[in-house]
Design a protein around this motif. Structure first.
Motif, mmCIF file in Angstrom:
data_model
loop_
_atom_site.group_PDB
_atom_site.id
_atom_site.type_symbol
_atom_site.label_atom_id
_atom_site.label_comp_id
_atom_site.label_asym_id
_atom_site.label_seq_id
_atom_site.Cartn_x
_atom_site.Cartn_y
_atom_site.Cartn_z
ATOM 1 N N ASP A 1 -5.631 3.121 -0.427
ATOM 2 C CA ASP A 1 -4.659 2.362 -1.210
ATOM 3 C C ASP A 1 -3.988 3.242 -2.257
ATOM 4 O O ASP A 1 -2.780 3.130 -2.508
ATOM 5 N N HIS B 1 -0.051 4.051 -2.675
ATOM 6 C CA HIS B 1 0.664 3.903 -3.946
ATOM 7 C C HIS B 1 1.397 5.185 -4.290
ATOM 8 O O HIS B 1 2.547 5.163 -4.754
ATOM 9 N N ARG C 1 -2.953 -2.810 -0.229
ATOM 10 C CA ARG C 1 -1.581 -2.321 -0.123
ATOM 11 C C ARG C 1 -1.198 -2.111 1.328
ATOM 12 O O ARG C 1 -2.021 -1.669 2.139
#
Length: 313
Positions: free
Chosen positions: A48, A52, A114
């Protein structure tokens, strides 16, 4: 995923950004990917954070093709970190299918909270192709086809220019397809004929055993302190008794596996010279550097400073 591998992964991506004009260190910090506590997490959390990072890179560069641009797949004279990135991408799930002289490699980069952006796949595909070209010694080694499970971008033609083959979007999976002849040329035996049976064994490779699953988990837990058997059992959703029994069936015990994992991580990190001895001792879950010193003497017959000075264990 080991702390050492995570460190190589993050530094490998960062090295490709060195000449991009972006404030790479700041963006890595914003994504939670600092080289201390930011890497002491489980593989899905790390995945994740990488997603990001790619979102931040696109936002700050205003370039949706940055995943292609920072790792253009021209051949390198070495495999090094960039080849290693493909092997240690956190939680990467892959399938290999062979049909009519072609091999299709499908990848899934899972996320926890995500959605994985397309730029991460762009980067991984470029690394895979770069590694193939390096290993085969051919700059003209191209995939037969590339498929994305993403909608077509406005500049889709740049993908075909980059990979040198048809690129299709809105497909069920993310796939790179190769000619078996190119894959055979990239094998370390110098391109000697490889039987279909050998490739079939690669495609049918068994997943890691229970010991391997425990060891992967230990590597994510060690930077937070000595791992405890009950915590490992909870994360694997088994009882402590089952954990002990399954490890005994594979010829080891929990305490032995913790020791083996620490020893291997220490060997890798001391050889690479990535971390100070004090930081490394805490990343391996030791309460103080002196305990790490004693462990190295027991494992290798040498002190960590002697090993770091160039005498490999």
């Amino acid at each position: 995923m080991t702390y050492s591998s995570a460190l190589h992964l993050v530094r490998g991506v960062k090295s490709r950004l060195a000449h991009s004009g972006l404030a790479a260190d700041q963006l890595f910090e914003m994504a939670g990917l600092n080289e201390g506590d930011g890497l002491a997490c489980d593989a899905l959390t790390l995945s994740d954070r990488l997603s990001h990072l790619w979102e931040l890179l696109v936002e700050h560069s205003h370039d949706p093709l940055i995943g292609l641009r920072i790792s253009t797949p021209h051949r390198l004279g070495w495999l090094g970190v960039m080849g290693h990135i493909m092997l240690v991408s956190p939680t990467v799930q892959s399938t290999i299918e062979r049909c009519h002289g072609h091999t299709r490699v499908a990848l899934l980069l899972p996320g926890l909270n995500r959605v994985v952006p397309q730029q991460r796949y762009d980067f991984v595909w470029c690394v895979l192709l770069r590694t193939l070209r390096c290993a085969s010694g051919r700059d003209d080694a191209n995939p037969v086809a590339v498929e994305y499970a993403f909608p077509p971008p406005a500049n889709a033609h740049i993908y075909e220019q980059t990979f040198g083959c048809p690129v299709r979007f809105d497909m069920p999976n993310n796939v790179m397809e190769f000619s078996d002849a190119d894959l055979v040329a990239a094998l370390p035996n110098g391109g000697m004929p490889v039987s279909g049976e050998m490739l079939a064994k690669l495609a049918a490779a068994e997943p890691k055993g229970f010991r391997g699953r425990v060891q992967e988990l230990l590597t994510t837990m060690l930077p937070k302190g000595p791992p405890h058997r009950d915590s490992v059992a909870v994360q694997l959703m088994v009882s402590e008794r089952t954990l002990q029994r399954r490890l005994a069936e594979e010829g080891t015990s929990f305490s032995q596996l913790v020791d083996d994992t620490r020893r291997e991580l220490a060997r890798q990190s001391l050889a690479a010279g990535d971390l100070s001895l004090k930081v490394l001792s805490f990343q391996l879950g030791f309460s103080e550097p002196s305990a790490f010193y004693r462990a190295c003497k027991r494992w290798f017959g040498m002190t960590p400073s002697t090993i770091a000075g160039g005498r490999a264990p």
